[in-house]
Write a protein that holds these residues in place. Structure first.
Motif, short mmCIF file in Angstrom:
data_model
loop_
_atom_site.label_atom_id
_atom_site.label_comp_id
_atom_site.label_asym_id
_atom_site.label_seq_id
_atom_site.Cartn_x
_atom_site.Cartn_y
_atom_site.Cartn_z
N ALA A 1 0.82 -1.21 0.00
CA ALA A 1 0.00 0.00 0.00
C ALA A 1 0.86 1.26 0.00
O ALA A 1 0.55 2.23 -0.70
CB ALA A 1 -0.92 -0.01 1.21
N LEU A 2 1.93 1.26 0.79
CA LEU A 2 2.83 2.41 0.83
C LEU A 2 3.48 2.62 -0.53
O LEU A 2 3.61 3.76 -1.01
CB LEU A 2 3.89 2.22 1.90
CG LEU A 2 4.90 3.36 2.07
CD1 LEU A 2 4.18 4.67 2.41
CD2 LEU A 2 5.92 3.02 3.16
N LEU B 1 -5.55 0.53 2.16
CA LEU B 1 -4.49 1.20 2.91
C LEU B 1 -3.70 2.18 2.06
O LEU B 1 -3.13 3.14 2.59
CB LEU B 1 -3.53 0.17 3.52
CG LEU B 1 -4.08 -0.69 4.65
CD1 LEU B 1 -2.98 -1.58 5.22
CD2 LEU B 1 -4.68 0.16 5.76
N SER B 2 -3.65 1.96 0.76
CA SER B 2 -2.91 2.89 -0.10
C SER B 2 -3.51 4.28 -0.04
O SER B 2 -2.79 5.29 -0.02
CB SER B 2 -2.90 2.38 -1.55
OG SER B 2 -4.20 2.42 -2.11
N GLU B 3 -4.84 4.36 0.04
CA GLU B 3 -5.50 5.66 0.16
C GLU B 3 -5.32 6.24 1.56
O GLU B 3 -5.21 7.45 1.72
CB GLU B 3 -6.98 5.52 -0.17
CG GLU B 3 -7.26 5.27 -1.64
CD GLU B 3 -6.72 6.41 -2.51
OE1 GLU B 3 -7.33 7.49 -2.53
OE2 GLU B 3 -5.69 6.20 -3.17
N VAL B 4 -5.29 5.37 2.57
CA VAL B 4 -5.03 5.83 3.94
C VAL B 4 -3.65 6.45 4.03
O VAL B 4 -3.48 7.55 4.58
CB VAL B 4 -5.15 4.65 4.94
CG1 VAL B 4 -4.69 5.08 6.33
CG2 VAL B 4 -6.59 4.15 4.99
N LEU C 1 1.48 8.86 12.27
CA LEU C 1 0.67 9.33 13.39
C LEU C 1 -0.70 9.82 12.91
O LEU C 1 -1.72 9.56 13.55
CB LEU C 1 1.40 10.46 14.13
CG LEU C 1 0.78 10.92 15.45
CD1 LEU C 1 0.71 9.78 16.44
CD2 LEU C 1 1.58 12.08 16.04
N VAL C 2 -0.71 10.51 11.78
CA VAL C 2 -1.97 10.99 11.22
C VAL C 2 -2.84 9.82 10.73
O VAL C 2 -4.07 9.84 10.85
CB VAL C 2 -1.69 11.96 10.04
CG1 VAL C 2 -3.00 12.35 9.34
CG2 VAL C 2 -0.98 13.21 10.54
N ALA C 3 -2.16 8.79 10.22
CA ALA C 3 -2.89 7.65 9.63
C ALA C 3 -3.44 6.68 10.67
O ALA C 3 -4.28 5.83 10.33
CB ALA C 3 -1.97 6.89 8.68
N LEU D 1 -6.07 3.79 10.14
CA LEU D 1 -5.48 2.46 10.16
C LEU D 1 -6.21 1.55 11.15
O LEU D 1 -6.40 0.36 10.89
CB LEU D 1 -4.00 2.56 10.52
CG LEU D 1 -3.17 1.28 10.44
CD1 LEU D 1 -3.21 0.69 9.04
CD2 LEU D 1 -1.73 1.55 10.85
N SER D 2 -6.63 2.15 12.26
CA SER D 2 -7.42 1.40 13.24
C SER D 2 -8.75 0.96 12.63
O SER D 2 -9.15 -0.21 12.78
CB SER D 2 -7.67 2.27 14.48
OG SER D 2 -8.56 1.64 15.37
N ASN D 3 -9.42 1.87 11.94
CA ASN D 3 -10.70 1.53 11.30
C ASN D 3 -10.51 0.45 10.25
O ASN D 3 -11.33 -0.48 10.14
CB ASN D 3 -11.32 2.78 10.66
CG ASN D 3 -11.77 3.80 11.69
OD1 ASN D 3 -12.07 3.45 12.83
ND2 ASN D 3 -11.82 5.06 11.30
N ALA D 4 -9.43 0.57 9.47
CA ALA D 4 -9.17 -0.41 8.42
C ALA D 4 -8.90 -1.79 9.02
O ALA D 4 -9.32 -2.81 8.46
CB ALA D 4 -7.99 0.04 7.56
#
Length: 241
Positions: free
Chosen positions: A41-42, A120-123, A160-162, A166-169
């Motif tokens: 994703a990164l 995750l790529s969009e996250v 940190l922003v993600a 990331l938790s929701n995903a």
């Protein structure tokens, strides 16, 4: 008013503990999926941000397709096509491999990794875009290489922003793994459904599944919350040093 007359309390309690035996499969599938999907994703996020020729269009199409289609259909299509395609390749290549004897866990891992990497790529992309580009330029001007500037300046702030997303995903992924039973994976859902099929006690079995996934989801959200607070406190300490 108490429980319904046809509610089998003994079956409900027994099946709950039997379903817990599938928890390692559910957790393992989730953890392995995240471990494989996160670096992919990164990479996809960076490809789109830097608009790598040819690849950025392909990645955008990949992400749009997998995010825009139900994961149930992805499971049905891939699990129907992949074993047959692998079997054809094995026969043509002369491999002595019975692809139909492969543990369905690996097929499930493949499907969920494809789906999660797109999500995750969009996250990651949205999180990276929140970091002021001036910080990257300042790091490069100070003599850092692109790699170290991203590693020390951009990615820590973006991570940190993600974290909330990331938790929701992760919670959504855990819930999605309940569909792995469609690929005959013996997870929490599969075990409970098999037990229910003997006496048609589906109400009790579904309630067991509900409770297990609810508890697991709460645990993951709590862990991410604690981790986010720890990171925030470490960041504050670093700023005031």
């Amino acid at each position: 008013r108490g429980l319904p007359m046809n509610f089998n309390l003994d079956f409900f309690v027994r099946t709950f503990f039997l379903a817990l035996a599938g928890l390692p499969v559910t957790v393992g599938l989730t953890a392995c999926t995240l471990a494989l999907a996160a670096p992919c994703a990164l990479t996809f996020a960076l490809v789109r941000m830097y608009r790598v020729r040819f690849f950025d269009k392909a990645v955008a199409l990949y992400v749009s397709f997998l995010r825009g289609t139900p994961i149930v259909l992805q499971i049905l299509i891939i699990y129907s096509i992949l074993p047959s395609a692998l079997n054809a390749v094995a026969l043509r290549s002369g491999w002595k491999l019975d692809v139909f004897a492969v543990n369905p866990f690996w097929y499930a891992l493949f499907v969920f990794t494809l789906n999660t990497s797109a999500i995750l790529s969009e996250v990651f992309r949205s999180a990276i875009l929140t970091v002021d580009r001036g910080q990257l330029e300042a790091a490069l001007a100070a003599g850092l290489s692109h790699f170290h500037a991203w590693k020390r300046i951009v990615l820590p702030q973006a991570f940190l922003v993600a974290l909330p997303n990331l938790s929701n995903a992760t919670v959504n992924l855990i819930k999605s793994t309940s569909l792995a039973f469609m690929m005959t994976v013996r997870d929490v859902t599969a075990i409970a459904k098999i037990e229910a099929s003997y006496g048609y006690n589906y109400i009790e079995a579904y309630l067991d599944i509900f409770i297990v996934y609810a508890l697991l989801g709460f645990a993951v959200q709590w862990a991410f919350s604690v981790f986010e607070q720890r990171l925030g406190s470490w960041r504050k300490k670093a700023l005031f040093r």
